[in-house]
Design an enzyme around this catalytic site. Structure first.
Site, PDB file in Angstrom:
ATOM      1  N   ASP A 127      -4.614 -15.195   7.308  1.00  0.00           N
ATOM      2  CA  ASP A 127      -3.309 -15.694   6.861  1.00  0.00           C
ATOM      3  C   ASP A 127      -2.604 -16.479   7.971  1.00  0.00           C
ATOM      4  O   ASP A 127      -1.618 -17.177   7.712  1.00  0.00           O
ATOM      5  CB  ASP A 127      -2.433 -14.516   6.423  1.00  0.00           C
ATOM      6  CG  ASP A 127      -3.011 -13.818   5.196  1.00  0.00           C
ATOM      7  OD1 ASP A 127      -3.850 -14.429   4.510  1.00  0.00           O
ATOM      8  OD2 ASP A 127      -2.633 -12.669   4.932  1.00  0.00           O
ATOM      9  N   GLN A 157      -7.869  -6.411  -0.046  1.00  0.00           N
ATOM     10  CA  GLN A 157      -7.289  -6.138  -1.363  1.00  0.00           C
ATOM     11  C   GLN A 157      -8.289  -5.412  -2.251  1.00  0.00           C
ATOM     12  O   GLN A 157      -7.960  -4.427  -2.916  1.00  0.00           O
ATOM     13  CB  GLN A 157      -6.851  -7.446  -2.018  1.00  0.00           C
ATOM     14  CG  GLN A 157      -5.752  -8.145  -1.251  1.00  0.00           C
ATOM     15  CD  GLN A 157      -5.430  -9.518  -1.798  1.00  0.00           C
ATOM     16  OE1 GLN A 157      -6.074 -10.002  -2.732  1.00  0.00           O
ATOM     17  NE2 GLN A 157      -4.443 -10.165  -1.212  1.00  0.00           N
ATOM     18  N   ARG A 195      -6.912 -17.753  -9.059  1.00  0.00           N
ATOM     19  CA  ARG A 195      -7.602 -17.087  -7.938  1.00  0.00           C
ATOM     20  C   ARG A 195      -8.710 -16.151  -8.441  1.00  0.00           C
ATOM     21  O   ARG A 195      -8.621 -15.611  -9.537  1.00  0.00           O
ATOM     22  CB  ARG A 195      -6.565 -16.338  -7.094  1.00  0.00           C
ATOM     23  CG  ARG A 195      -5.606 -17.344  -6.451  1.00  0.00           C
ATOM     24  CD  ARG A 195      -4.574 -16.696  -5.595  1.00  0.00           C
ATOM     25  NE  ARG A 195      -5.171 -16.039  -4.445  1.00  0.00           N
ATOM     26  CZ  ARG A 195      -4.477 -15.279  -3.596  1.00  0.00           C
ATOM     27  NH1 ARG A 195      -3.191 -15.075  -3.783  1.00  0.00           N
ATOM     28  NH2 ARG A 195      -5.080 -14.731  -2.566  1.00  0.00           N
ATOM     29  N   ARG A 217       2.962 -19.807   3.098  1.00  0.00           N
ATOM     30  CA  ARG A 217       2.483 -19.970   4.485  1.00  0.00           C
ATOM     31  C   ARG A 217       2.349 -21.450   4.868  1.00  0.00           C
ATOM     32  O   ARG A 217       2.490 -21.794   6.038  1.00  0.00           O
ATOM     33  CB  ARG A 217       1.180 -19.201   4.704  1.00  0.00           C
ATOM     34  CG  ARG A 217       1.367 -17.704   4.496  1.00  0.00           C
ATOM     35  CD  ARG A 217       0.290 -16.860   5.129  1.00  0.00           C
ATOM     36  NE  ARG A 217       0.265 -15.543   4.520  1.00  0.00           N
ATOM     37  CZ  ARG A 217       1.075 -14.528   4.844  1.00  0.00           C
ATOM     38  NH1 ARG A 217       1.957 -14.671   5.800  1.00  0.00           N
ATOM     39  NH2 ARG A 217       0.999 -13.370   4.229  1.00  0.00           N
ATOM     40  N   ARG A 265       0.831  -1.215   0.000  1.00  0.00           N
ATOM     41  CA  ARG A 265       0.000   0.000   0.000  1.00  0.00           C
ATOM     42  C   ARG A 265       0.857   1.253   0.000  1.00  0.00           C
ATOM     43  O   ARG A 265       0.553   2.236  -0.684  1.00  0.00           O
ATOM     44  CB  ARG A 265      -0.903  -0.012   1.236  1.00  0.00           C
ATOM     45  CG  ARG A 265      -2.005  -1.059   1.130  1.00  0.00           C
ATOM     46  CD  ARG A 265      -2.527  -1.409   2.510  1.00  0.00           C
ATOM     47  NE  ARG A 265      -3.745  -2.192   2.483  1.00  0.00           N
ATOM     48  CZ  ARG A 265      -3.792  -3.515   2.295  1.00  0.00           C
ATOM     49  NH1 ARG A 265      -2.669  -4.206   2.087  1.00  0.00           N
ATOM     50  NH2 ARG A 265      -4.948  -4.149   2.296  1.00  0.00           N
TER      51      ARG A 265
HETATM   52  C1  S3P Z   1      -4.518  -8.857   2.099  1.00  0.00           C
HETATM   53  C2  S3P Z   1      -5.801  -9.215   2.434  1.00  0.00           C
HETATM   54  C3  S3P Z   1      -6.198 -10.604   2.637  1.00  0.00           C
HETATM   55  C4  S3P Z   1      -4.986 -11.451   2.977  1.00  0.00           C
HETATM   56  C5  S3P Z   1      -3.866 -11.268   2.003  1.00  0.00           C
HETATM   57  C6  S3P Z   1      -3.422  -9.831   1.984  1.00  0.00           C
HETATM   58  C7  S3P Z   1      -4.232  -7.442   1.875  1.00  0.00           C
HETATM   59  O1  S3P Z   1      -6.745 -11.111   1.435  1.00  0.00           O
HETATM   60  O2  S3P Z   1      -5.355 -12.814   3.048  1.00  0.00           O
HETATM   61  O3  S3P Z   1      -2.765 -12.090   2.337  1.00  0.00           O
HETATM   62  O4  S3P Z   1      -3.053  -7.033   1.811  1.00  0.00           O
HETATM   63  O5  S3P Z   1      -5.190  -6.663   1.765  1.00  0.00           O
HETATM   64  P1  S3P Z   1      -8.233 -10.728   0.928  1.00  0.00           P
HETATM   65  O6  S3P Z   1      -8.219  -9.335   0.462  1.00  0.00           O
HETATM   66  O7  S3P Z   1      -8.486 -11.705  -0.183  1.00  0.00           O
HETATM   67  O8  S3P Z   1      -9.133 -10.922   2.106  1.00  0.00           O
END
Ligand code: S3P
Length: 433
Positions: free
Chosen positions: A315, A171, A124, A390, A28
């Site tokens: 995670d 995300q 995905r 992981r 970010r």
């Molecule tokens: C993340 C959000 C999570 C997480 C991923 C990183 C992020 O995923 O599992 O490792 O940086 O915003 P999702 O946005 O699919 O929930």
């Protein structure tokens, strides 16, 4: 990096680890710096391939990214208009965050971006970000009608709309925030449950018009970002591997320094405490709107529990599942269907790997039931990462808690988020080799 590693179990872990920077915050911060007008300096940047992919993609979009020493980059943006049409495909590697967040950034720009990734990323789900970006007026397409990568984005002329997301996702929310900063009017994002809020915290600290209306609702208006300097706090999800290792390897006592203490990211510590581990959290102030903590964990005998996945525990579930395997009594993991669409189908891969410990495991559509008290099989197991960083590190923790020398195959997956994991494990007294 080696494609396999050996770990000898039973050695107590003691001492202090300073975690590499949080991956989520690093992505970010890099994207925010690319949108800013001026030079930002980011220190303790997450070291793995995922964030390296984001930096490479930003360079391909015309942003200057200069190496400023170990874990430090200097990013010079010229505002959103300074981004330019890339001449090649934007390679997001294994990183879902790169692909989804950059899709949101690119949706604001009146040029063509093509985003591709590795085999895992190509499987995905992407409709969750493609649909909302289309609703804002961007032309976005992808394989199977926009459900999967590669994605093709021709952006520009965005309008703010109200999004009611079907899946809570940090995300996707971040993608829509970066799109919203480049859109006319108000972008409102409503999630079914809260997701991690680093983007809002960082952008607010930088004076951008991003508002958290309530934990599930975010509002964004058109606006710019000022250049900034940031030292990224340690990654709480990476810290989770050592927190669990310290909890399950008898005689261990570990301090994890400078960890991002965002309450939406350290929920797993409550689970460990509830299972019986000795967990203490020490406040260490605030950085760019985020709390920073030191975490102290000591081993105790653990008991099984019920874990409901939410923003703070996603995670970390692979390694919490390892804690469950060494606890007394069963553990049930529920509401965790998202595990199926991570870097691997983590419900299936965990069930396979935990079974090697001699525990009873039931895989459910949205979770797992883990029988507890790993039988400590006579032969130390050979684990497989399934190409998932992981799963690899969770297996390393299982190996450290077991007996004999276990092997983990596909260890190179760890380079995605924590290439120095084995060195840090060894520094704490874990026997690697
Ligand atoms: C993340 C959000 C999570 C997480 C991923 C990183 C992020 O995923 O599992 O490792 O940086 O915003 P999702 O946005 O699919 O929930």
């Amino acid at each position: 990096m080696s494609d396999r590693i050996g770990i000898r179990g039973g050695a107590p872990l003691t001492g202090t680890v300073r975690l590499p920077g949080c991956k989520g915050v690093s992505h970010r911060a890099a994207v925010a710096a690319a949108l800013a007008d001026g030079t930002s300096e980011i220190a303790n940047l997450a070291p793995g391939q995922d964030v390296a992919c984001t930096l490479a993609v930003l360079r391909a979009l015309g942003v200057t990214v200069a190496d400023a020493g170990p874990g430090r980059v200097r990013i010079t943006g010229r505002g959103p208009d300074g981004l330019g049409e890339p001449t090649g495909v934007l390679d997001c590697g294994n990183s879902g965050t790169t692909m989804r967040v950059v899709a949101g950034l690119a949706a604001g720009r009146p040029f063509l971006s093509v985003l591709a990734g590795d085999d895992s990323l190509t499987r995905r789900p992407m409709a969750r970000v493609v649909g909302p970006l289309r609703a804002m007026g961007a032309h976005v397409d992808g394989r199977d009608g926009g459900r999967f990568a590669p994605l093709v984005v021709r952006g520009g002329g965005l309008r703010g709309v109200r999004h009611e997301l079907e899946v809570a996702s940090g995300q996707v929310k971040t993608a829509l925030v970066f799109a919203g900063l480049q859109a006319d009017g108000v972008t409102e994002i409503v999630e079914p449950a809260p997701s991690r809020d680093h983007t809002e915290r960082l952008l607010r600290a930088l004076g951008a018009p991003v508002e958290t209306v309530d934990p599930r609702t975010t509002q964004v208006r058109a606006g710019g970002v000022t250049a900034f300097d940031l030292e990224v706090p340690g990654d709480p999800s990476s810290a989770a591997f050592f927190a669990v290792a310290a909890a399950v390897v008898p005689g261990s006592h570990v301090v994890l320094e400078g960890v991002l203490g965002n309450p939406g990211r350290i929920g797993y510590l409550d689970v460990l405490a509830e299972m019986g581990a000795a967990v203490t959290v020490h406040d260490r102030g605030e950085r760019a709107g985020e709390p920073v903590v030191d975490v102290e964990v000591a081993a105790r005998s653990l008991r099984g529990t019920r874990i409901r996945s939410h923003e703070g525990i996603v995670d970390e579930l692979p390694v919490l599942a390892v804690a469950a395997a060494f606890a007394d009594g069963p553990t049930e993991i529920v509401d965790a269907a998202e595990l199926r669409v991570k870097e691997s189908d983590r419900i299936t891969t965990l069930a396979t790997e935990l079974a090697r410990l001699g525990v009873a495991v039931e895989a459910r559509p949205d979770g797992l039931v883990i029988g507890g008290r790993a039988a400590r099989p006579a032969e130390a197991p050979v684990f497989e990462s399934h190409g998932d960083h992981r799963i690899a590190m969770a297996a390393a923790v299982a190996a450290a808690a077991g007996t004999g020398r276990s092997e983990i195959r596909g260890w190179d997956a760890v380079a995605v988020s924590y290439p120095g994991f084995d060195a840090d494990l060894a520094r704490l007294g874990g026997v690697v080799g």
